[in-house]
Design an enzyme around this catalytic site. Structure first.
Site, short mmCIF file in Angstrom:
data_model
loop_
_atom_site.label_atom_id
_atom_site.label_comp_id
_atom_site.label_asym_id
_atom_site.label_seq_id
_atom_site.Cartn_x
_atom_site.Cartn_y
_atom_site.Cartn_z
N ASP A 105 0.65 -1.37 -0.08
CA ASP A 105 0.02 0.12 -0.02
C ASP A 105 0.88 1.24 -0.01
OD1 ASP A 105 0.86 0.27 2.65
OD2 ASP A 105 -1.03 -0.26 3.42
N ASP A 114 -4.65 -1.70 -9.38
CA ASP A 114 -4.05 -3.04 -9.83
C ASP A 114 -5.02 -3.73 -10.69
OD1 ASP A 114 -6.08 -4.08 -7.87
OD2 ASP A 114 -4.50 -3.95 -6.14
N CYS A 142 0.38 15.59 -30.23
CA CYS A 142 1.19 16.64 -29.65
C CYS A 142 2.75 16.40 -29.16
CB CYS A 142 0.52 17.22 -28.67
SG CYS A 142 0.49 16.43 -27.16
N THR A 155 -8.41 1.21 3.75
CA THR A 155 -7.91 2.55 3.10
C THR A 155 -7.78 3.46 4.20
OG1 THR A 155 -8.62 4.62 2.02
CG2 THR A 155 -10.26 3.06 2.95
P1 CNA Z 1 -3.08 3.69 2.30
O1 CNA Z 1 -2.97 5.24 2.34
O2 CNA Z 1 -1.59 3.41 1.91
O3 CNA Z 1 -3.72 3.08 2.99
C1 CNA Z 1 -4.01 1.63 3.32
C2 CNA Z 1 -4.86 1.33 4.60
O4 CNA Z 1 -4.98 0.01 4.60
C3 CNA Z 1 -3.95 1.69 5.93
O5 CNA Z 1 -4.84 2.36 6.87
C4 CNA Z 1 -3.38 0.35 6.27
O6 CNA Z 1 -3.37 0.21 7.72
C5 CNA Z 1 -4.69 -0.32 5.72
N1 CNA Z 1 -4.05 -1.77 5.48
C6 CNA Z 1 -3.05 -2.32 4.66
N2 CNA Z 1 -2.79 -3.39 4.74
C7 CNA Z 1 -3.87 -4.20 5.50
C8 CNA Z 1 -4.09 -5.42 5.92
N3 CNA Z 1 -3.65 -6.57 5.48
N4 CNA Z 1 -4.98 -5.47 7.04
C9 CNA Z 1 -5.84 -4.43 7.45
N5 CNA Z 1 -5.49 -2.98 7.06
C10 CNA Z 1 -4.50 -2.86 6.26
O7 CNA Z 1 -3.78 3.62 0.67
P2 CNA Z 1 -5.23 4.23 0.31
O8 CNA Z 1 -5.79 2.98 -0.67
O9 CNA Z 1 -5.90 4.40 1.54
O10 CNA Z 1 -4.70 5.39 -0.55
C11 CNA Z 1 -5.15 5.58 -1.78
C12 CNA Z 1 -4.05 5.55 -2.81
C13 CNA Z 1 -3.16 4.31 -2.63
C14 CNA Z 1 -4.76 5.27 -4.45
O11 CNA Z 1 -4.42 6.78 -4.79
C15 CNA Z 1 -4.23 4.41 -4.85
O12 CNA Z 1 -4.05 4.28 -6.23
C16 CNA Z 1 -2.83 4.17 -4.23
N6 CNA Z 1 -2.26 2.51 -4.29
C17 CNA Z 1 -2.93 1.81 -4.79
C18 CNA Z 1 -2.33 0.22 -4.92
C19 CNA Z 1 -3.14 -0.83 -5.46
O13 CNA Z 1 -3.69 -0.60 -6.42
N7 CNA Z 1 -2.96 -2.01 -5.12
C20 CNA Z 1 -1.30 0.20 -4.21
C21 CNA Z 1 -0.71 1.12 -3.75
C22 CNA Z 1 -1.23 2.36 -3.54
#
Ligand code: CNA
Length: 437
Positions: A143, A218, A270, A307
């Site tokens: 993430d 993804d 472009c 998230t």
């Molecule tokens: P973030 O800010 O990294 O938050 C992720 C959240 O999920 C956090 O609160 C973590 O604690 C929680 N988390 C992660 N793994 C676990 C788990 N196994 N169990 C419980 N909780 C968990 O990411 P967000 O999605 O909030 O931010 C949005 C961004 C991330 C978007 O613009 C995406 O494009 C971007 N992103 C996407 C991907 C993907 O497509 N898989 C990967 C990385 C970032």
């Protein structure tokens, strides 16, 4: 940067929406009037009148102090913080206004049971799921913000001034290389959907899923068989590509081949740099995102998964359901409005590992066996295809491109895509599907 981009989603009338972009942090902090849905009648008007004035006032005051009702406004940004602050912090939202200073309870067990009970009683037939990168970490995709493993903690090699620069459209315009280097690892193809994705698909299979709003890029939601009309990829995807300046479409497969070979795809119109249609900070969100204006007033259960709710305007979506609609947060930590104490009436959270929570949720619902079966069937069905127009010969190598080292290398997995459209479910959920068209 406020540029219009051509509509890519013909299902959503452009005339009925205003343009929306990922908002700047300053816009995200602007006090915004209470959502008109909350003062009007709407489909929940009667229920709202039953609430006491004080309960209603409390709901409205909680919503208004959050300052987060930006779901329909602004550009994508970190909610209420500048990029440097954001990279220094992980889960803290110390700059958010909260009504009390008591820390939120670490978990409120019973939330799963409450939500499951409502579902079993048939009280939730329009379930919205709002998801983030945490639903894909069990698939081996890091993430953004998890300390140590998150992308933001591992960006040294890209030589960028602050983590968000890698998704900043102006930075990209000046130097696309950091994003292209990262994109090589993020391109769909080497990761498989996990139990969480299939749980969401089971919601659809049961005819309960109104829509899944995901921030993920993804493609795993599509890969597990959630149909396009049930899915809003709010931050875009690698499935299409276009010029970052004039938005002239560019073949996604050609863009991918160029990026994988360390070349820069350029616009035939472009000559500016082409990029996959992943939404950057400062860019418009896809037209389909505007379905939220129809969907959120209809929802009878909101499930928020994996998230940090740090990116606007997406984060504000969770405040768009009616105040009497139950919201269930499944995450490692309390985030967004769930950091407040007391929680809003009807809010529940199950904190801890998301895959564990979802498995427990499935057990309480009695769906475990069906989900396992669905996973087995779907994984067998998966064939090399075209989430991004990937083909096995030019898809990323799961050995070389996996950032976490946990994704599987399996024959036929690269670029594989669901061929199973859940046809039996489409008839069950035809009413909500029709509404989405
Ligand atoms: P973030 O800010 O990294 O938050 C992720 C959240 O999920 C956090 O609160 C973590 O604690 C929680 N988390 C992660 N793994 C676990 C788990 N196994 N169990 C419980 N909780 C968990 O990411 P967000 O999605 O909030 O931010 C949005 C961004 C991330 C978007 O613009 C995406 O494009 C971007 N992103 C996407 C991907 C993907 O497509 N898989 C990967 C990385 C970032």
């Amino acid at each position: 940067m406020n540029r219009s981009r051509p509509s890519r989603d013909k299902k959503v009338s452009q005339a009925s929406v205003t343009r929306i972009t990922r908002s700047s942090s300053s816009q995200a902090r602007h006090p915004i009037p209470a959502d008109p849905q909350d003062s009007g009648q709407g489909p929940y008007g009667k229920q709202r009148r039953k609430q006491t004035d004080s309960a209603l006032a409390q709901d409205l005051s909680l919503m208004s102090v959050s300052g987060q009702d930006t779901a329909s406004k602004g550009k994508m940004s970190q909610a209420g913080r500048n990029p440097v602050q954001a990279c220094q912090s992980t889960e803290s939202t110390s700059d958010q206004i909260v009504p009390y200073s008591i820390p939120a309870k670490s978990s409120s067990r019973g939330g799963l049971a409450s939500a499951a009970r409502l579902i079993k009683l048939g009280r939730c037939k329009n379930v919205l799921v709002v998801a983030g990168a945490g639903i894909s970490t069990p698939s081996g995709i890091p993430d953004f913000r998890t300390p140590g493993t998150g992308l933001y903690a591992n960006l040294e090699k890209y030589n960028i001034p602050y983590p968000e620069a890698i998704f900043n459209i102006d930075y990209f315009s000046n130097d696309p290389q950091p994003f292209f280097s990262l994109a090589k690892s993020l391109y769909p193809g080497s990761h498989r959907p996990n139990y969480i994705h299939y749980f969401i698909r089971m919601l659809h299979h049961k005819g309960l899923l109104l829509r899944l709003y995901t921030q993920n890029i993804d493609g795993l939601e599509k890969l597990c068989g959630i149909p396009e009309d049930k899915l809003v990829e709010a931050h875009g995807s690698f499935a299409t590509a276009s010029c970052h300046l004039c938005y002239t479409p560019y073949p996604a497969e050609e863009a991918k081949v160029a990026i994988m070979n360390d070349n820069i795809p350029t616009c035939s119109f472009c000559a500016a740099t082409v990029k996959p249609d992943v939404v950057f900070f400062g860019e418009d969100l896809p037209q389909k995102y505007f379905l939220h204006t129809e969907d959120f007033p209809k929802a009878d259960l909101l499930i928020i998964m994996g998230t940090s709710l740090k990116i606007e305007p997406f984060a504000s979506l969770v405040n768009k359901v009616r105040s009497n609609v139950p919201r269930l947060l499944l995450n490692r930590h309390a985030v967004g409005p769930f950091e407040r104490v007391p929680l809003r009436r009807g809010d529940h959270m199950e904190l801890g590992d998301l895959a564990d929570s979802v498995r427990r949720f499935a057990e309480v619902l009695g769906w475990s066996g069906e989900i396992e079966e669905l996973m087995r069937t779907q994984e067998k069905l998966s064939v090399p295809a075209a989430v991004t127009g990937n083909s096995p010969q030019n898809g990323p190598s799961s050995e070389t491109e996996d950032m976490s080292g946990t994704s599987r290398s399996r024959p036929g997995a690269q670029g594989s895509c669901s061929e199973d459209s859940d046809s039996e479910t489409d008839s069950k959920s035809s009413a909500s599907s029709r509404a989405s068209k």
